[in-house]
Every structure is written in structure tokens, then in C-alpha cells.
Design a protein around this motif. Structure first.
Motif, PDB file in Angstrom:
ATOM      1  N   ASP A 106      42.443  20.630  11.101  1.00  0.00           N
ATOM      2  CA  ASP A 106      41.639  19.909  12.086  1.00  0.00           C
ATOM      3  C   ASP A 106      42.209  18.512  12.254  1.00  0.00           C
ATOM      4  O   ASP A 106      42.655  17.900  11.286  1.00  0.00           O
ATOM      5  N   ALA A 107      42.210  18.044  13.493  1.00  0.00           N
ATOM      6  CA  ALA A 107      42.679  16.687  13.780  1.00  0.00           C
ATOM      7  C   ALA A 107      41.966  16.202  15.031  1.00  0.00           C
ATOM      8  O   ALA A 107      42.388  16.482  16.160  1.00  0.00           O
ATOM      9  N   ALA A 108      40.876  15.504  14.847  1.00  0.00           N
ATOM     10  CA  ALA A 108      40.087  15.022  15.979  1.00  0.00           C
ATOM     11  C   ALA A 108      39.303  13.789  15.574  1.00  0.00           C
ATOM     12  O   ALA A 108      38.853  13.669  14.433  1.00  0.00           O
ATOM     13  N   ASP A 109      39.150  12.868  16.530  1.00  0.00           N
ATOM     14  CA  ASP A 109      38.331  11.672  16.339  1.00  0.00           C
ATOM     15  C   ASP A 109      38.756  10.868  15.118  1.00  0.00           C
ATOM     16  O   ASP A 109      37.923  10.338  14.361  1.00  0.00           O
ATOM     17  N   GLY A 110      40.052  10.784  14.893  1.00  0.00           N
ATOM     18  CA  GLY A 110      40.554   9.967  13.792  1.00  0.00           C
ATOM     19  C   GLY A 110      40.432  10.595  12.425  1.00  0.00           C
ATOM     20  O   GLY A 110      40.684   9.936  11.417  1.00  0.00           O
ATOM     21  N   LEU A 111      40.032  11.871  12.370  1.00  0.00           N
ATOM     22  CA  LEU A 111      39.895  12.550  11.088  1.00  0.00           C
ATOM     23  C   LEU A 111      40.914  13.686  11.004  1.00  0.00           C
ATOM     24  O   LEU A 111      40.910  14.598  11.829  1.00  0.00           O
ATOM     25  N   LEU A 112      41.796  13.612  10.009  1.00  0.00           N
ATOM     26  CA  LEU A 112      42.815  14.629   9.793  1.00  0.00           C
ATOM     27  C   LEU A 112      42.421  15.431   8.558  1.00  0.00           C
ATOM     28  O   LEU A 112      42.200  14.870   7.484  1.00  0.00           O
TER      29      LEU A 112
ATOM     30  N   LEU B 253      56.102  13.460   5.444  1.00  0.00           N
ATOM     31  CA  LEU B 253      56.568  13.866   6.758  1.00  0.00           C
ATOM     32  C   LEU B 253      55.435  14.007   7.772  1.00  0.00           C
ATOM     33  O   LEU B 253      55.660  13.899   8.978  1.00  0.00           O
ATOM     34  N   LEU B 254      54.212  14.260   7.295  1.00  0.00           N
ATOM     35  CA  LEU B 254      53.077  14.402   8.201  1.00  0.00           C
ATOM     36  C   LEU B 254      52.380  13.077   8.492  1.00  0.00           C
ATOM     37  O   LEU B 254      51.459  13.023   9.297  1.00  0.00           O
ATOM     38  N   GLY B 255      52.799  12.026   7.823  1.00  0.00           N
ATOM     39  CA  GLY B 255      52.178  10.728   8.053  1.00  0.00           C
ATOM     40  C   GLY B 255      50.778  10.612   7.490  1.00  0.00           C
ATOM     41  O   GLY B 255      49.981   9.791   7.957  1.00  0.00           O
ATOM     42  N   VAL B 256      50.458  11.413   6.485  1.00  0.00           N
ATOM     43  CA  VAL B 256      49.125  11.360   5.898  1.00  0.00           C
ATOM     44  C   VAL B 256      48.848   9.994   5.286  1.00  0.00           C
ATOM     45  O   VAL B 256      47.734   9.473   5.340  1.00  0.00           O
ATOM     46  N   ALA B 257      49.858   9.390   4.705  1.00  0.00           N
ATOM     47  CA  ALA B 257      49.682   8.110   4.023  1.00  0.00           C
ATOM     48  C   ALA B 257      49.970   6.911   4.924  1.00  0.00           C
ATOM     49  O   ALA B 257      50.005   5.781   4.473  1.00  0.00           O
ATOM     50  N   GLY B 258      50.196   7.164   6.211  1.00  0.00           N
ATOM     51  CA  GLY B 258      50.508   6.049   7.105  1.00  0.00           C
ATOM     52  C   GLY B 258      52.009   5.942   7.324  1.00  0.00           C
ATOM     53  O   GLY B 258      52.774   6.827   6.940  1.00  0.00           O
ATOM     54  N   PRO B 259      52.466   4.852   7.926  1.00  0.00           N
ATOM     55  CA  PRO B 259      53.906   4.695   8.216  1.00  0.00           C
ATOM     56  C   PRO B 259      54.737   4.776   6.948  1.00  0.00           C
ATOM     57  O   PRO B 259      54.401   4.194   5.923  1.00  0.00           O
ATOM     58  N   SER B 260      55.828   5.524   6.999  1.00  0.00           N
ATOM     59  CA  SER B 260      56.678   5.701   5.834  1.00  0.00           C
ATOM     60  C   SER B 260      57.669   4.555   5.700  1.00  0.00           C
ATOM     61  O   SER B 260      57.962   3.840   6.663  1.00  0.00           O
ATOM     62  N   ALA B 261      58.189   4.398   4.475  1.00  0.00           N
ATOM     63  CA  ALA B 261      59.296   3.460   4.274  1.00  0.00           C
ATOM     64  C   ALA B 261      60.495   3.991   5.037  1.00  0.00           C
ATOM     65  O   ALA B 261      60.726   5.189   5.112  1.00  0.00           O
TER      66      ALA B 261
ATOM     67  N   ALA C  87      41.054   7.895   9.439  1.00  0.00           N
ATOM     68  CA  ALA C  87      41.764   6.704   9.913  1.00  0.00           C
ATOM     69  C   ALA C  87      40.820   5.549  10.208  1.00  0.00           C
ATOM     70  O   ALA C  87      41.202   4.384  10.081  1.00  0.00           O
ATOM     71  N   GLN C  88      39.590   5.845  10.605  1.00  0.00           N
ATOM     72  CA  GLN C  88      38.650   4.781  10.951  1.00  0.00           C
ATOM     73  C   GLN C  88      38.162   4.041   9.713  1.00  0.00           C
ATOM     74  O   GLN C  88      38.115   2.815   9.684  1.00  0.00           O
ATOM     75  N   SER C  89      37.783   4.785   8.689  1.00  0.00           N
ATOM     76  CA  SER C  89      37.291   4.138   7.464  1.00  0.00           C
ATOM     77  C   SER C  89      38.427   3.824   6.491  1.00  0.00           C
ATOM     78  O   SER C  89      38.188   3.214   5.452  1.00  0.00           O
ATOM     79  N   ARG C  90      39.653   4.255   6.833  1.00  0.00           N
ATOM     80  CA  ARG C  90      40.825   4.036   5.987  1.00  0.00           C
ATOM     81  C   ARG C  90      40.594   4.594   4.583  1.00  0.00           C
ATOM     82  O   ARG C  90      40.832   3.950   3.574  1.00  0.00           O
TER      83      ARG C  90
END
Length: 303
Positions: free
Chosen positions: A5-11, A239-247, A30-33
């Protein structure tokens, strides 16, 4: 692992350790980080996968935030100036685990890591963080009573320098509980000890040679070797960007070396060379007395 699922900022992702193991769910908001993991109960093997994902998450973030990963050991020592980390740099089977364990046992040092360490130069000093890998304790440093307790640890054999080495391998929590060792969080780096072989003819009366004036090029060479950990970095690619932008790869060894050398110089971190002609004697040599001549505070926490 798959995205369900990927909707409304929730992955929402689901994955399992291997076929037949229970699924673990990961929610990335993503909203509540916030990132949440839902672990299966009563399924030990299945918990290894989320453990890896958790390490990948934090490793990715540390690399992206400018931390440098190095193959080294480190401990934290309580001093009059506050906690100070000692970083041990050496080649493969060069004594890092031996020195880290001896420091914890003999100096009441707190444990950071005996294999991988994150470093970051800051305006107030270089900060060290121990990365949670398995702890390998040379068996010659483990007494008979402790070996009896070590039912959870694996005994591994390896050849190092033409001789057989046996090690007790434990998780960091197992190591802390078994040996009564405290673990330390982020600690300001106080000293770097570069360990290497020495000519027996040039060693001191204790079989050691301590050099308190090793050059920047020597430290840089040791850091360059220590920073060559591509397999460990590969395990931190998100690779999926789960943790945010990669190094941003590739990681330049020259950049790592220059950044860390500048940080060590600006923070006036003590840099000491420790040469040992016979590594088989490292478990019993008077290491701390020899180093104290260059790093006086290293024995402040000793019982």
C-alpha cells in the motif's frame, strides 16, 4: 519484500526472512516521520529480517548525514574530561577485538564495537558510534567458567598469520550480559591507536613499540584501509527509499580520508602507533602502561 500500500503519505511494506517464515509489516509514515515494524510472535528466525531492515534504516540515515563507516574497534573511557572514545585501527586479524575486550575487562571501558564504527567530524570534535555487529572474543581471553556459560555463542575457527585462532562469537547484548560490560552511545573521540607489526629487534623491553608522533600520512593510510567496507555499505542501500534520501554513491576513499584527517587534526585527537612483533602475545602484553605514556587518561577508569 513488496509494497502492499502507498497512499496519503503512508507506505506499507511486507516481507519475510525466507520461505515459510512469518511476514513482518513495515509502515513508513511520511507525515509523522515515523517508521513502525510489526514483528511476528514466537518466530525467532523471522525476527532476523526486521533486525536487518532496522540496521539498514539507521545505517542509510547515518551515511546520508555525513557519517563515515570504518572497519575498526572502539571503546569509551570515563575521564576527568568526560567520556572519551579510543579507536583501534588495524588490518584483518590485527588485534582490534583483543584490544577492545581487554579495555573493557581491564580498564572498565564501555563497549562501542569490535568491528565497525561510524565517525563524524563536528565543530566540537569527532564523534564515534559503534555499529551493532557480532562480537568476536578471542578464546584465550575467556576463562573456563565463562566458557561454560557460553551456550548461546558459537566458537569459530580461523587462520590468522599462519596460526589458528578460536573466537567466541556473541551478539552485543549477549556479550554485555556475559562479561558484565556496559555499552556506550555516541562518544567524543579522544585517541586513535594504529596497530601494526614490528621488527622484534626494534621493539621495547616489553615486546612493544609505541610511537606518539605518527605522521598524518600513516594515519591517513590506516583510515583508507579501514574505510574499505563495500559489503557493509551494500547492506545499507535503501533502493525503495524507505529511509529517505540515500547517501550518494560511490563513496570516495580520498574524501573519507581527508574529512576524517581534518576532523582529527582540528579536534587535536591523540594519534599513537602501536607496533607488536609477536601478535600471539597481544593478550598478555602491558598495552595500557605502554600507551599511557602518550595518552595519560587511558587508565583513569581502571579499577
Amino acid at each position: 519484500m513488496e509494497i502492499i500500500d502507498a497512499a496519503d503519505g503512508l507506505l506499507v511494506l511486507a516481507g519475510h526472512y525466507r520461505e515459510g517464515c512469518a511476514e513482518t509489516l513495515i509502515e513508513v509514515d511520511a507525515q509523522s516521520r515515523q517508521t513502525r515494524m510489526f514483528l511476528p510472535l514466537g518466530d525467532g528466525p523471522s525476527r532476523r529480517w526486521p533486525d536487518w531492515v532496522g540496521r539498514m534504516f539507521f545505517g542509510t540515515r547515518l551515511l546520508a548525514d555525513g557519517w563515515h563507516l570504518v572497519h575498526a574497534a572502539a571503546v569509551s573511557i570515563d575521564t576527568d574530561m568526560g567520556p572519551r572514545a579510543v579507536l583501534f585501527l588495524a588490518g584483518p586479524h590485527g588485534g582490534k577485538s583483543t584490544l577492545a575486550h581487554r579495555a573493557c575487562a581491564e580498564l572498565s571501558a564501555k563497549f562501542l564495537s569490535d568491528d565497525l564504527v561510524f565517525l563524524q567530524p563536528r565543530s566540537d570534535g569527532v564523534i564515534a558510534i559503534g555499529w551493532p555487529t557480532r562480537v568476536s572474543v578471542p578464546l584465550e581471553l575467556v576463562d573456563a567458567a565463562t566458557r561454560e556459560m557460553a551456550s548461546t555463542g558459537a566458537i569459530l575457527d580461523a587462520l590468522a598469520g599462519g596460526r589458528r585462532r578460536r573466537r567466541l562469537v556473541l551478539s552485543p547484548p549477549e556479550y554485555a550480559a556475559m562479561f558484565g560490560v556496559e555499552r556506550a552511545g555516541p562518544t567524543t573521540l579522544g585517541a586513535v591507536v594504529v596497530v601494526g607489526p614490528a621488527d622484534a629487534a626494534s621493539s621495547g623491553r616489553h615486546g612493544l613499540e609505541v610511537d606518539g608522533k605518527i605522521s598524518a600520512s600513516q594515519i591517513g593510510a590506516a583510515l583508507t584501509v579501514a574505510a574499505q567496507v563495500p559489503a557493509q555499505r551494500l547492506m545499507m542501500l535503501d533502493l525503495l527509499g524507505v529511509a529517505g534520501p540515500s547517501a550518494r554513491p560511490p563513496w570516495s576513499m580520498k574524501t573519507v580520508q581527508a574529512d576524517l584527517l581534518a576532523g582529527l587534526r582540528d579536534a587535536e585527537v591523540a594519534a599513537v602507533g602501536l607496533s607488536v612483533p609477536d601478535m600471539s602475545r597481544l593478550p598478555s602484553l602491558p598495552i595500557w602502561t605502554a600507551l599511557a605514556a602518550q595518552v595519560p587518561w587511558i587508565m583513569e577508569g581502571a579499577p
